[in-house]
Design an enzyme around this catalytic site. Structure first.
Site, PDB file in Angstrom:
ATOM      1  N   GLU A  80       0.863  -1.209  -0.028  1.00 62.63           N
ATOM      2  CA  GLU A  80      -0.006  -0.008   0.127  1.00 62.63           C
ATOM      3  C   GLU A  80       0.771   1.338  -0.017  1.00 62.63           C
ATOM      4  O   GLU A  80       1.974   1.181   0.482  1.00 62.63           O
ATOM      5  CB  GLU A  80      -1.003  -0.146   1.229  1.00 62.63           C
ATOM      6  CG  GLU A  80      -2.004  -1.132   1.078  1.00 62.63           C
ATOM      7  CD  GLU A  80      -3.142  -0.920   2.301  1.00 62.63           C
ATOM      8  OE1 GLU A  80      -2.905   0.081   3.131  1.00 62.63           O
ATOM      9  OE2 GLU A  80      -4.086  -1.560   2.177  1.00 62.63           O
ATOM     10  N   HIS A 126      -3.980  10.323 -26.056  1.00 60.43           N
ATOM     11  CA  HIS A 126      -4.340   9.395 -27.575  1.00 60.43           C
ATOM     12  C   HIS A 126      -5.319   9.705 -28.286  1.00 60.43           C
ATOM     13  O   HIS A 126      -5.374   9.948 -29.327  1.00 60.43           O
ATOM     14  CB  HIS A 126      -4.357   7.877 -26.761  1.00 60.43           C
ATOM     15  CG  HIS A 126      -4.242   7.109 -28.150  1.00 60.43           C
ATOM     16  ND1 HIS A 126      -3.520   6.891 -28.911  1.00 60.43           N
ATOM     17  CD2 HIS A 126      -5.512   6.187 -28.555  1.00 60.43           C
ATOM     18  CE1 HIS A 126      -3.801   5.884 -30.012  1.00 60.43           C
ATOM     19  NE2 HIS A 126      -4.964   5.590 -29.522  1.00 60.43           N
ATOM     20  N   ASP A 129       0.455   5.675 -38.803  1.00 59.66           N
ATOM     21  CA  ASP A 129      -0.671   5.629 -39.163  1.00 59.66           C
ATOM     22  C   ASP A 129      -1.420   6.557 -39.981  1.00 59.66           C
ATOM     23  O   ASP A 129      -1.001   7.691 -39.305  1.00 59.66           O
ATOM     24  CB  ASP A 129      -1.532   4.443 -38.533  1.00 59.66           C
ATOM     25  CG  ASP A 129      -1.723   4.968 -37.048  1.00 59.66           C
ATOM     26  OD1 ASP A 129      -2.087   6.225 -36.966  1.00 59.66           O
ATOM     27  OD2 ASP A 129      -1.636   4.301 -36.208  1.00 59.66           O
ATOM     28  N   LYS A 164      -0.881   1.050 -41.113  1.00 58.70           N
ATOM     29  CA  LYS A 164      -0.717   0.045 -39.997  1.00 58.70           C
ATOM     30  C   LYS A 164      -1.847  -0.739 -39.621  1.00 58.70           C
ATOM     31  O   LYS A 164      -3.079  -0.120 -39.743  1.00 58.70           O
ATOM     32  CB  LYS A 164      -0.229   0.572 -38.777  1.00 58.70           C
ATOM     33  CG  LYS A 164      -0.347  -0.084 -37.519  1.00 58.70           C
ATOM     34  CD  LYS A 164       0.308   0.893 -36.289  1.00 58.70           C
ATOM     35  CE  LYS A 164      -0.729   1.197 -35.061  1.00 58.70           C
ATOM     36  NZ  LYS A 164       0.028   1.840 -34.216  1.00 58.70           N
ATOM     37  N   ARG A 182      -3.363  -3.110 -36.733  1.00 58.29           N
ATOM     38  CA  ARG A 182      -3.088  -3.965 -35.367  1.00 58.29           C
ATOM     39  C   ARG A 182      -3.521  -5.238 -35.434  1.00 58.29           C
ATOM     40  O   ARG A 182      -4.914  -5.280 -35.636  1.00 58.29           O
ATOM     41  CB  ARG A 182      -3.485  -3.037 -34.130  1.00 58.29           C
ATOM     42  CG  ARG A 182      -3.298  -3.619 -32.984  1.00 58.29           C
ATOM     43  CD  ARG A 182      -3.117  -2.562 -31.807  1.00 58.29           C
ATOM     44  NE  ARG A 182      -1.929  -1.601 -31.624  1.00 58.29           N
ATOM     45  CZ  ARG A 182      -0.841  -2.015 -31.415  1.00 58.29           C
ATOM     46  NH1 ARG A 182      -0.585  -3.305 -31.067  1.00 58.29           N
ATOM     47  NH2 ARG A 182       0.164  -0.962 -31.390  1.00 58.29           N
TER      48      ARG A 182
HETATM   49  C1  R5P Z   1      -1.821   3.426 -31.127  1.00 59.24           C
HETATM   50  O1  R5P Z   1      -2.537   3.755 -32.160  1.00 59.24           O
HETATM   51  C2  R5P Z   1      -0.615   4.380 -30.768  1.00 59.24           C
HETATM   52  O2  R5P Z   1      -0.781   5.759 -31.458  1.00 59.24           O
HETATM   53  C3  R5P Z   1       0.671   3.649 -30.769  1.00 59.24           C
HETATM   54  O3  R5P Z   1       1.024   3.570 -32.259  1.00 59.24           O
HETATM   55  C4  R5P Z   1       0.862   2.662 -29.926  1.00 59.24           C
HETATM   56  O4  R5P Z   1       0.186   2.871 -28.793  1.00 59.24           O
HETATM   57  C5  R5P Z   1       2.252   2.095 -30.140  1.00 59.24           C
HETATM   58  O5  R5P Z   1       2.311   0.739 -29.443  1.00 59.24           O
HETATM   59  P1  R5P Z   1       3.406  -0.064 -29.721  1.00 59.24           P
HETATM   60  O6  R5P Z   1       4.735   0.606 -29.192  1.00 59.24           O
HETATM   61  O7  R5P Z   1       3.124  -1.390 -28.628  1.00 59.24           O
HETATM   62  O8  R5P Z   1       3.148  -0.544 -30.894  1.00 59.24           O
END
Ligand code: R5P
Length: 285
Positions: A36, A124, A161, A184, A186
């Site tokens: 804690e 973000h 992206d 990109k 994911r």
């Molecule tokens: C995602 O949309 C963010 O803008 C970053 O591109 C993302 O969080 C990067 O994550 P990682 O380094 O795990 O690819």
């Protein structure tokens, strides 16, 4: 006015106090044997305007932030601005699947309860600002990142992206270079696929600009493509250098330089968000 820094942001708190030309308060934080958190403020904050700086990269840092807000409010301060330079959970900003939590909304509800104003850095998705019921502002680290990249002689700026291209455009505009984006997809939390796209990077010093580097998967894939297309140098730049799961080691194999801001303090934090935070705070004085 006094600036207080939690254990996640001591360097940034010091820099911000210097920028604002105000005192830095003394805070003790420790962990009890069961894990804690304990916090104590050693300054008298009665009727003070207080700036609290603490990133919330993990649950421990988040709880520490909530305890610090509580301790500050015990003094009956005049005002409290809570600066969360890196706001964790921001990427779970909506329901992707039925039954999930909207994590960013849940944490905003907790953070805004005990403060007058919140300042965030390069969140973000700006949409999460609508979850606040109190004044909130998003400050960008991209201006300082752009200055760093300009000094480094960057000749082209890329976004990993299309969705993040507006950030890259701000940087490209300041440096005076062309801007492009990669495509990109994911696959999961650790894996991304970058579709091959011909880019004008041959023999150029190129910067890939993102808000967050987490596992590094995005930048590694992007950098490989740039190197395959003959880029002379690849610089990975982000506001928030999370570097989870050995990301730095992975990145160092494919990129020439890694730069991040002090929103998360680490060895790559060559850029500070303090000047931009300072400007925002002065608007509330
Ligand atoms: C995602 O949309 C963010 O803008 C970053 O591109 C993302 O969080 C990067 O994550 P990682 O380094 O795990 O690819």
């Amino acid at each position: 006015m006094k600036v207080l820094g939690g254990s996640a942001s001591p360097l940034l708190a010091t820099r911000l106090a210097r920028e604002l030309d105000v005192a830095l308060g003394k805070v003790d934080t420790k962990r009890f044997p069961d894990g804690e958190c304990y916090v104590r403020i050693h300054d008298d904050l009665e009727r003070e305007d207080v700036i609290l700086v603490q990133s919330t990269r993990n649950d421990e840092e988040l709880v520490e932030l909530l305890l610090l807000q509580d301790a500050i409010q015990e003094f009956r301060v005049r005002s409290l601005i809570t600066v969360v330079p890196y706001f964790g959970y921001a990427r779970q900003d909506k329901l992707f699947n039925k039954g999930e939590a909207i994590s960013s909304r849940a944490l905003i509800q907790a953070i805004q309860r005990n403060t007058d104003t919140v300042l965030l850095c390069d969140v973000h998705n700006l949409m999460i600002l609508t979850y606040f019921d109190i004044p909130v502002e998003n400050v960008s680290g991209m201006l300082q990142i752009a200055q760093y990249l300009k000094d480094a002689g960057v000749e082209m700026v890329l976004s990993p992206d299309e969705g993040s291209v507006s950030r890259a455009r701000i940087v490209g505009q300041i440096i005076g270079t062309s801007v492009d984006y990669l495509e990109k997809t994911r696959i999961d939390g650790e894996t991304v696929k970058i579709t091959t796209k011909m880019l004008d990077v041959y023999r150029k010093r190129v910067a890939i600009v993102d808000d967050i580097i987490a596992t590094g998967g995005t930048i590694v894939e992007a950098a490989k493509q740039l190197k395959d297309q003959g880029a002379k140098e690849v610089i990975a730049a982000c506001t928030h250098g999370l570097f989870a799961q050995g990301a730095l080691e992975k990145l160092e194999k494919v990129v020439d330089t890694i730069v991040s801001s002090d929103s998360i303090e680490n060895e790559t934090s060559a850029v500070s968000v303090a000047p931009e935070l300072c400007k925002a705070i002065k608007n509330y004085q």
